[in-house]
Scaffold this active site. Structure first.
Site, PDB file in Angstrom:
ATOM      1  N   ASP A 204       0.759  -1.140   0.105  1.00 31.83           N
ATOM      2  CA  ASP A 204      -0.161  -0.147  -0.171  1.00 31.83           C
ATOM      3  C   ASP A 204       0.778   1.208   0.023  1.00 31.83           C
ATOM      4  OD1 ASP A 204       1.015   0.078   2.477  1.00 31.83           O
ATOM      5  OD2 ASP A 204      -0.813   0.119   3.580  1.00 31.83           O
ATOM      6  N   ASP A 206       1.354   4.895   2.225  1.00 32.83           N
ATOM      7  CA  ASP A 206       1.103   5.404   3.728  1.00 32.83           C
ATOM      8  C   ASP A 206       1.331   6.887   3.555  1.00 32.83           C
ATOM      9  OD1 ASP A 206       0.605   2.617   4.939  1.00 32.83           O
ATOM     10  OD2 ASP A 206       2.590   2.403   4.360  1.00 32.83           O
ATOM     11  N   ASP A 325      -3.299   4.254   2.816  1.00 28.16           N
ATOM     12  CA  ASP A 325      -3.535   4.633   4.259  1.00 28.16           C
ATOM     13  C   ASP A 325      -3.091   6.256   4.481  1.00 28.16           C
ATOM     14  OD1 ASP A 325      -4.434   2.116   4.877  1.00 28.16           O
ATOM     15  OD2 ASP A 325      -2.512   1.476   5.701  1.00 28.16           O
TER      16      ASP A 325
HETATM   17  P1  GTP Z   1       4.268  -2.429   2.929  1.00 22.63           P
HETATM   18  O1  GTP Z   1       2.956  -1.700   2.815  1.00 22.63           O
HETATM   19  O2  GTP Z   1       3.817  -3.767   2.697  1.00 22.63           O
HETATM   20  O3  GTP Z   1       5.173  -1.951   1.885  1.00 22.63           O
HETATM   21  O4  GTP Z   1       4.871  -2.381   4.483  1.00 22.63           O
HETATM   22  P2  GTP Z   1       4.748  -1.053   5.602  1.00 22.63           P
HETATM   23  O5  GTP Z   1       5.793  -1.260   6.317  1.00 22.63           O
HETATM   24  O6  GTP Z   1       4.605   0.163   4.786  1.00 22.63           O
HETATM   25  O7  GTP Z   1       3.394  -1.754   6.401  1.00 22.63           O
HETATM   26  P3  GTP Z   1       2.198  -1.140   6.588  1.00 22.63           P
HETATM   27  O8  GTP Z   1       1.689  -0.327   5.652  1.00 22.63           O
HETATM   28  O9  GTP Z   1       1.277  -2.121   7.166  1.00 22.63           O
HETATM   29  O10 GTP Z   1       2.369  -0.420   8.007  1.00 22.63           O
HETATM   30  C1  GTP Z   1       3.097   0.840   7.941  1.00 22.63           C
HETATM   31  C2  GTP Z   1       3.562   1.279   9.529  1.00 22.63           C
HETATM   32  O11 GTP Z   1       2.323   1.442   9.975  1.00 22.63           O
HETATM   33  C3  GTP Z   1       3.843   0.125  10.131  1.00 22.63           C
HETATM   34  O12 GTP Z   1       5.233   0.439  11.063  1.00 22.63           O
HETATM   35  C4  GTP Z   1       2.917  -0.458  11.258  1.00 22.63           C
HETATM   36  O13 GTP Z   1       3.352  -0.689  12.415  1.00 22.63           O
HETATM   37  C5  GTP Z   1       2.050   1.177  11.244  1.00 22.63           C
HETATM   38  N1  GTP Z   1       0.815   0.887  11.581  1.00 22.63           N
HETATM   39  C6  GTP Z   1      -0.063   0.150  10.747  1.00 22.63           C
HETATM   40  N2  GTP Z   1      -1.244   0.085  11.246  1.00 22.63           N
HETATM   41  C7  GTP Z   1      -1.096   0.680  12.473  1.00 22.63           C
HETATM   42  C8  GTP Z   1      -2.327   1.186  13.442  1.00 22.63           C
HETATM   43  O14 GTP Z   1      -3.312   1.098  13.546  1.00 22.63           O
HETATM   44  N3  GTP Z   1      -1.551   1.694  14.488  1.00 22.63           N
HETATM   45  C9  GTP Z   1      -0.162   2.097  14.570  1.00 22.63           C
HETATM   46  N4  GTP Z   1       0.179   2.771  15.738  1.00 22.63           N
HETATM   47  N5  GTP Z   1       0.630   1.883  13.777  1.00 22.63           N
HETATM   48  C10 GTP Z   1       0.205   1.302  12.523  1.00 22.63           C
HETATM   49 MN    MN Z   2       2.654   0.470   3.870  1.00 28.09          MN
HETATM   50 MN    MN Z   3      -0.556   0.654   5.526  1.00 33.03          MN
END
Ligand code: GTP
Ligand code: MN
Ligand code: MN
Length: 401
Positions: A204, A206, A325
């Site tokens: 995704d 972020d 996100d």
């Molecule tokens: P990919 O998207 O697979 O490339 O990996 P990513 O590291 O970007 O993972 P992800 O998008 O799932 O999450 C990004 C960061 O947001 C991670 O460090 C998570 O710990 C954090 N995160 C995701 N959901 C939550 C949440 O509900 N609360 C908090 N505090 N952090 C979150």
């Molecule tokens: Mn991500």
């Molecule tokens: Mn995410």
């Protein structure tokens, strides 16, 4: 033996937040094996076991050289008996029996396929698996009632299981930037998550949004979402409001690790034409913010119709669905939000574990609380937070644990 392979590696510190974990490392085969077992444990809701395998994998990612013999790992932390057994087997036989069996198991395959649907977690997938549902097609045939997120997940399954590339993340970044500047001039967006850590693809994209004047960010998400929706950029969105101010149990202890920022889980409709143009615009060093060339507005229904038509005659796609996100943070909490949302998930977990066990502090994406001094500690940057925790600063590219 080649010279050098017997050299012992200097013993690394045991918390991932005490060391650099680069994106590219030297022990991919071993780490892939451990990741399968971690994933399987997570899908079986055995969190402790999953974390143990993840920690072992992260330790290997931090090593400066390729491991050829298990003896080279003597004295290293994070490697339990089980992980060492797996490593030894892979080094000696090329594969590990348990890993191969897991990969081939019907349950693992089905659980991966079902949790690959946006909106479906391990619990739901497991229930469906027990009913004989193994694939998204089985699910569609079953006639199960799906919630809104899951319906979108099934509808855009193929797109959402394609890795998102950096160029696409940048294109979406410009769209979000435009949305934010339209509804609240002066607001700032930052790319967070895996792309901030230097990843070239992600599941995704972020973003963290804030405004330098505290309070101006209130209600911002709803406005951003309305703007994006009116422009036809959103295929799905679920916005959660900020519950931080209403909480009674204190800001340092949110329920589980979920934070309480205003946030939005969404699926963008990214026009591939638009992406190409935007990428060209970026390379020309100019910005889209002042141009008047938005894609024509389109309603969700039109997009849906187009999606089902296109899935029948693939190859001529003019757009794709991308998970996005967005989180809004008050300016005073920005550094904590940035640190908390940059990841990786294991790195975050290790930071919180370090804080509690080694510093008697509670770290969240909002604050840092010092239990000894009984006070909240302020910070304006990630560097300051590492310093308050008594840690050497690890830049985002070193947080790929
Ligand atoms: P990919 O998207 O697979 O490339 O990996 P990513 O590291 O970007 O993972 P992800 O998008 O799932 O999450 C990004 C960061 O947001 C991670 O460090 C998570 O710990 C954090 N995160 C995701 N959901 C939550 C949440 O509900 N609360 C908090 N505090 N952090 C979150
Ligand atoms: Mn991500
Ligand atoms: Mn995410």
């Amino acid at each position: 033996d080649e010279p050098g392979t017997e050299l012992a590696v200097v013993s690394l510190p045991s918390y991932a937040c005490q060391r650099h974990t680069p994106l590219l490392h030297h022990n991919t085969v071993l780490i892939d094996a451990l990741s399968i077992l971690a994933e399987n444990a997570e899908l079986s809701e055995n969190e402790g076991r999953g974390v143990a395998f993840r920690r072992a994998g992260a330790l290997l990612k931090s090593l400066p050289q390729e491991i050829r013999r298990v003896e080279q790992l003597r004295g290293q932390p994070c490697l339990g008996d089980h992980s060492l057994r797996v490593i030894k087997e892979v080094l000696e036989d090329g594969v590990c029996c348990e890993v191969e069996t897991t990969k081939e198991s019907r349950q693992f395959k089905a659980m991966k396929a079902l949790t690959g649907i946006f909106g479906v977690g391990a619990k739901t997938a497991d229930r469906w698996f027990r009913e004989g549902i193994h694939t998204p097609s089985d699910l569609q045939r079953s006639g199960h009632n799906l919630n809104r997120a899951q319906r979108a997940g099934v509808q855009y399954y193929d797109d959402l299981n394609q890795p998102v590339r950096k160029a696409e993340a940048d294109a979406i970044g410009l769209i979000v930037e435009k949305a934010v500047s339209e509804v609240l001039p002066g607001a700032k967006i930052t790319l967070i998550g895996g792309f901030r850590r230097g990843k070239e693809t992600g599941h995704d994209v972020d973003f963290l949004i804030t405004h330098p004047e505290e309070g101006r960010e209130e209600g911002l998400m709803a406005k951003v979402v309305s703007w994006l929706e009116a422009q036809g950029f959103l295929l799905y969105h679920k916005t959660t409001r900020n519950s931080y101010l209403e909480s009674k149990d204190g800001p340092a202890r949110p329920p589980s690790n979920m934070d309480r920022f205003e946030r939005c889980f969404s699926i963008f409709r990214l026009s591939t034409e638009n992406e190409r143009r935007i990428t060209q615009t970026i390379s020309a060093q100019s910005t889209l913010l002042h141009s008047r060339t938005e894609p024509s507005p389109q309603t969700n229904d039109q997009a849906r119709e187009e999606s089902s038509m296109l899935s029948q005659c693939s190859g001529s796609r003019s757009w794709m669905a991308v998970r996005v996100d967005m989180v809004v943070s008050p300016y005073s909490q920005f550094a904590f939000a940035l640190l908390g949302w940059t990841g990786s998930k294991l790195f975050e977990r290790e930071l919180r574990r370090w804080a509690v066990h080694e510093r008697a502090m509670t770290l969240s994406s909002h604050t840092l609380y010092d239990s000894t001094k009984r006070q909240y500690l302020r910070a304006n940057s990630e560097e300051e937070i590492f310093a308050l925790l008594g840690l050497e600063y690890i830049p985002p590219c070193g947080r790929n644990a």
